[in-house]
Structure formats: structure tokens, C-alpha cells
Design a protein around this motif. Sequence first.
Motif, PDB file in Angstrom:
ATOM      1  N   ASP A 196      52.191   2.904  78.955  1.00  0.00           N
ATOM      2  CA  ASP A 196      50.885   3.503  78.673  1.00  0.00           C
ATOM      3  C   ASP A 196      50.791   4.106  77.277  1.00  0.00           C
ATOM      4  OD1 ASP A 196      50.024   2.836  81.183  1.00  0.00           O
ATOM      5  OD2 ASP A 196      50.444   4.795  82.068  1.00  0.00           O
ATOM      6  N   ILE A 197      51.884   4.155  76.533  1.00  0.00           N
ATOM      7  CA  ILE A 197      51.909   4.827  75.227  1.00  0.00           C
ATOM      8  C   ILE A 197      51.357   3.896  74.156  1.00  0.00           C
ATOM      9  CG2 ILE A 197      53.374   5.879  73.482  1.00  0.00           C
ATOM     10  CD1 ILE A 197      55.262   6.738  75.669  1.00  0.00           C
ATOM     11  N   GLU A 198      50.384   4.405  73.409  1.00  0.00           N
ATOM     12  CA  GLU A 198      49.816   3.679  72.273  1.00  0.00           C
ATOM     13  C   GLU A 198      50.489   4.094  70.971  1.00  0.00           C
ATOM     14  OE1 GLU A 198      47.477   1.023  70.172  1.00  0.00           O
ATOM     15  OE2 GLU A 198      47.555   1.288  72.340  1.00  0.00           O
ATOM     16  N   ARG A 222      47.138   6.007  85.711  1.00  0.00           N
ATOM     17  CA  ARG A 222      46.343   6.447  84.559  1.00  0.00           C
ATOM     18  C   ARG A 222      45.030   5.677  84.529  1.00  0.00           C
ATOM     19  NH1 ARG A 222      46.245   9.392  80.331  1.00  0.00           N
ATOM     20  NH2 ARG A 222      48.265  10.250  80.943  1.00  0.00           N
ATOM     21  N   LEU A 277      55.465  10.367  82.247  1.00  0.00           N
ATOM     22  CA  LEU A 277      54.644   9.399  81.532  1.00  0.00           C
ATOM     23  C   LEU A 277      55.262   8.012  81.636  1.00  0.00           C
ATOM     24  CD1 LEU A 277      52.083   9.413  79.726  1.00  0.00           C
ATOM     25  CD2 LEU A 277      53.598   9.580  77.762  1.00  0.00           C
ATOM     26  N   THR A 334      47.664   7.736  74.537  1.00  0.00           N
ATOM     27  CA  THR A 334      47.785   6.641  75.503  1.00  0.00           C
ATOM     28  C   THR A 334      46.801   5.525  75.165  1.00  0.00           C
ATOM     29  OG1 THR A 334      46.235   7.759  76.993  1.00  0.00           O
ATOM     30  CG2 THR A 334      48.584   8.176  77.314  1.00  0.00           C
ATOM     31  N   LYS A 335      47.031   4.389  75.761  1.00  0.00           N
ATOM     32  CA  LYS A 335      46.214   3.218  75.482  1.00  0.00           C
ATOM     33  C   LYS A 335      44.817   3.375  76.071  1.00  0.00           C
ATOM     34  CE  LYS A 335      50.169   0.069  75.393  1.00  0.00           C
ATOM     35  NZ  LYS A 335      50.805  -1.125  76.004  1.00  0.00           N
ATOM     36  N   VAL A 371      49.989  15.130  75.301  1.00  0.00           N
ATOM     37  CA  VAL A 371      49.571  13.773  75.653  1.00  0.00           C
ATOM     38  C   VAL A 371      48.047  13.747  75.644  1.00  0.00           C
ATOM     39  CG1 VAL A 371      49.651  11.950  77.383  1.00  0.00           C
ATOM     40  CG2 VAL A 371      51.637  13.442  77.045  1.00  0.00           C
ATOM     41  N   ASP A 372      47.488  13.019  74.698  1.00  0.00           N
ATOM     42  CA  ASP A 372      46.024  12.977  74.503  1.00  0.00           C
ATOM     43  C   ASP A 372      45.448  14.381  74.339  1.00  0.00           C
ATOM     44  OD1 ASP A 372      45.977  10.232  74.632  1.00  0.00           O
ATOM     45  OD2 ASP A 372      45.595  10.174  76.773  1.00  0.00           O
TER      46      ASP A 372
END
Length: 391
Positions: free
Chosen positions: A184-186, A346, A180, A213-214, A170-171
Amino acid sequence: MGVFAQKKTVNVSGTIKDSQGNPLIGATVVVRDKPGLGVISDIDGKYKIEIEPFQYLVFSYLGYETQEHLIKDENTTLNITMQESTATALDEITITGTGPQKKVTVTGAITTVDVGTLNTPVSSVSNALAGNVAGVLAMQTSGQPGQNTSEFWIRGISTFGGSSSALILVDGFERSMDELNIEDIESFSVLKDASATAIYGSRGANGVILITTKRGNDGKVEVNAKAEYTWTTRTTTPKFADGMTYASMANEARTTRNQKAVYSDSELMMINEQLDPDIYPNVNWMDLLLKDGAPTYRASVNVKGGGSKARYYLSGSFLDEGGMYNVDRNMKDYDTNANYQRYNYRMNIDMNLTSSTLIQVGIGGALEKTNRSGAVSSDDIWYSAFGYNPV
């Protein structure tokens, strides 16, 4: 004498060019809603077509925006300048181990998942993978709140007896997908074969999932909020024999072997009529221990915005899964049900210190509270329910 009515037609001709003035060879010119009626431009970008008046001509070319023009009731010359498309299939971006790349340049087996397909009313992202991501097998082994996450494998189980879990980043940092928040997921990418996962070495042998993530963007402050309510029920509940059936079958099992019956006729009557339920009960353990269902509450809120120097994204979410056990409502200080609560948070901040220096700060995590029914394992309750008889 015959009378014939001939439909009026108009001739349309012209040249199709790009924004630089170069002719486009093979551009398509068709009449809207008239399948098969159309032409293509020649080597000089010229075209000519005969159509009925008051029809729309549609001009299209790969990599350029489609245009439509209304043709009236007179012959006309219509020159077209095509504009390049801002987002084409050739420029589609996918996330790889070395960063974002154009999809046309990627040769490995990579699946980019539409985040909208994962945004389902489930407590964990892993539960949304089954049926939505090609090549991913997911299996949920428990329905207990807090334990109802899915195990998943990318292209099957590669090593029996060894670790078969995929690497989740994640990132760029390894962490659990179950912590998660879906909102928040882009972007969500699944790296499947050896060429795509080679950069991760042996750790990526079972596949890699890359999640970004966004983040904030320039412009006005944008606030998004969401609340969900879900009622969860069991797919199957075992059905057991009632007290009278159990007692009759117990007697039959003994008498067919020339043994004395367990229950006398008067006792059978007491069980059937429930004249003395304390001594001759007839208990349905499923109804006594379990409710028909339980609610799940889920809420999230996020704020993003910023300017040319700094941008931010802040989010928080709450999940509350209720248990399906019947509990004593008089017990206020001790909850004997199986409940699960989770708080996600987040914060992503981007700061441009100089024209060539960008600092990115990301903070994310989850706080969980799991309540069990007082047993060492939730299976103990089920084992007890299966082992007890109704009388």
C-alpha cells in the motif's frame, strides 16, 4: 609498391536548438560506443564532427531528452531540436512536513526511499529498514511470531532513558508502521535533522518518517494480486550434552572432590543403551520442543481506478506466521503453538466536488490474532529447556 586502405569518413554538421528555437550552448554530440569521440556545440548552437559512416550520433543536454540519429555514407547537415525532459533530477519530488517539494529546493537531511527495496518477504515494514535506509539503525530482539518486529533509531539514540522512537505519520496521521501493508506504500521519506523536523516540535526530535499510501487514478480498473510462501528457520539452536555425557561429567565432578559418584556403572549402561527409558531417559529437549522451521503465508490484493470525478484504491492483505514449537496434534480445540495472523485493509477515495474542491477519504487498519504457547512469556519455555538435564 605499398598499398594503403583509407577508411571513408563523412562530415556531419548542423545546429542544436530547443523547442523555442533558441540555440543550446555546450550540447554534447558523441559517437555511440566510441568513448572520447565527440564535440560540443558553440555559442550559436552549431557543431561539426567527422565520423565513419553508419554510426549513431548521440545528442544530449542537461534537462533534455537524449536523441540518437543514424549517419549514413554521405556528408549531411543534421539540425536537432531538443525536447525538455518530463522527469529530471532537478524536478524530483520529495515529501516533507509541509507537503511535496522539489528536491532541489530542500536543504534539510531527507532520504527518499525506493519502495521497491522495502518490498521484501518480511512480516513488518520495520524489519525491511535495516541496510536499506541510510542513517537508520534497526534491531530485531525476538523471533516469536507477532513479536518479531524491529526497533529502529534515526541517527542513533538521542536520549538515554527517554523515548527514542521516531514519529511515524501515514497520510498525515500518527500510527504504527507494523500495521501497514508494504504493497500500500506509495512513497517513504525519512526526515533526519532539525531543519527538516522543526515543524513537528519536540515530538520529531528523534526523526520523522512520512509515508503516503497509494490512491486511485483516471483510467481502467487495475487489479494486482500477490501471494508469498516463506519457510523460516532459526539462525542458531543451542546444543546440549546427551544423557551419557551429562551422567559421566556429573560423576567426574563428584569423584574429583572425593565424593561418591552420582550414577553407578549399571545405571550408566542403562542410560547409554536406553534399556529402560522411563526410569533412565536420554532426552534431547531441543528436538522434543522445537521443529526445524515454520511456514509463513502472505497474500495481498488491491484494486484501483476511477474517472475525472472520483477515484478509488481498495486493498486487503493476509499474513499467517507459524510457530516452531512441537505440539500435540490430537488437541484440536486448543492450539499450544505460537502463531500470529494479521488482516490489513485500506480504502482511499478522491472526489472532485467542484473544479476547486477535492475531498479525500482514507480508511485503513489491521486486525491481529496472536496465539501464545500457554505460558505467561515465551521465555519461560526457553528457561525450562535450559534448566532441565537430559536424564
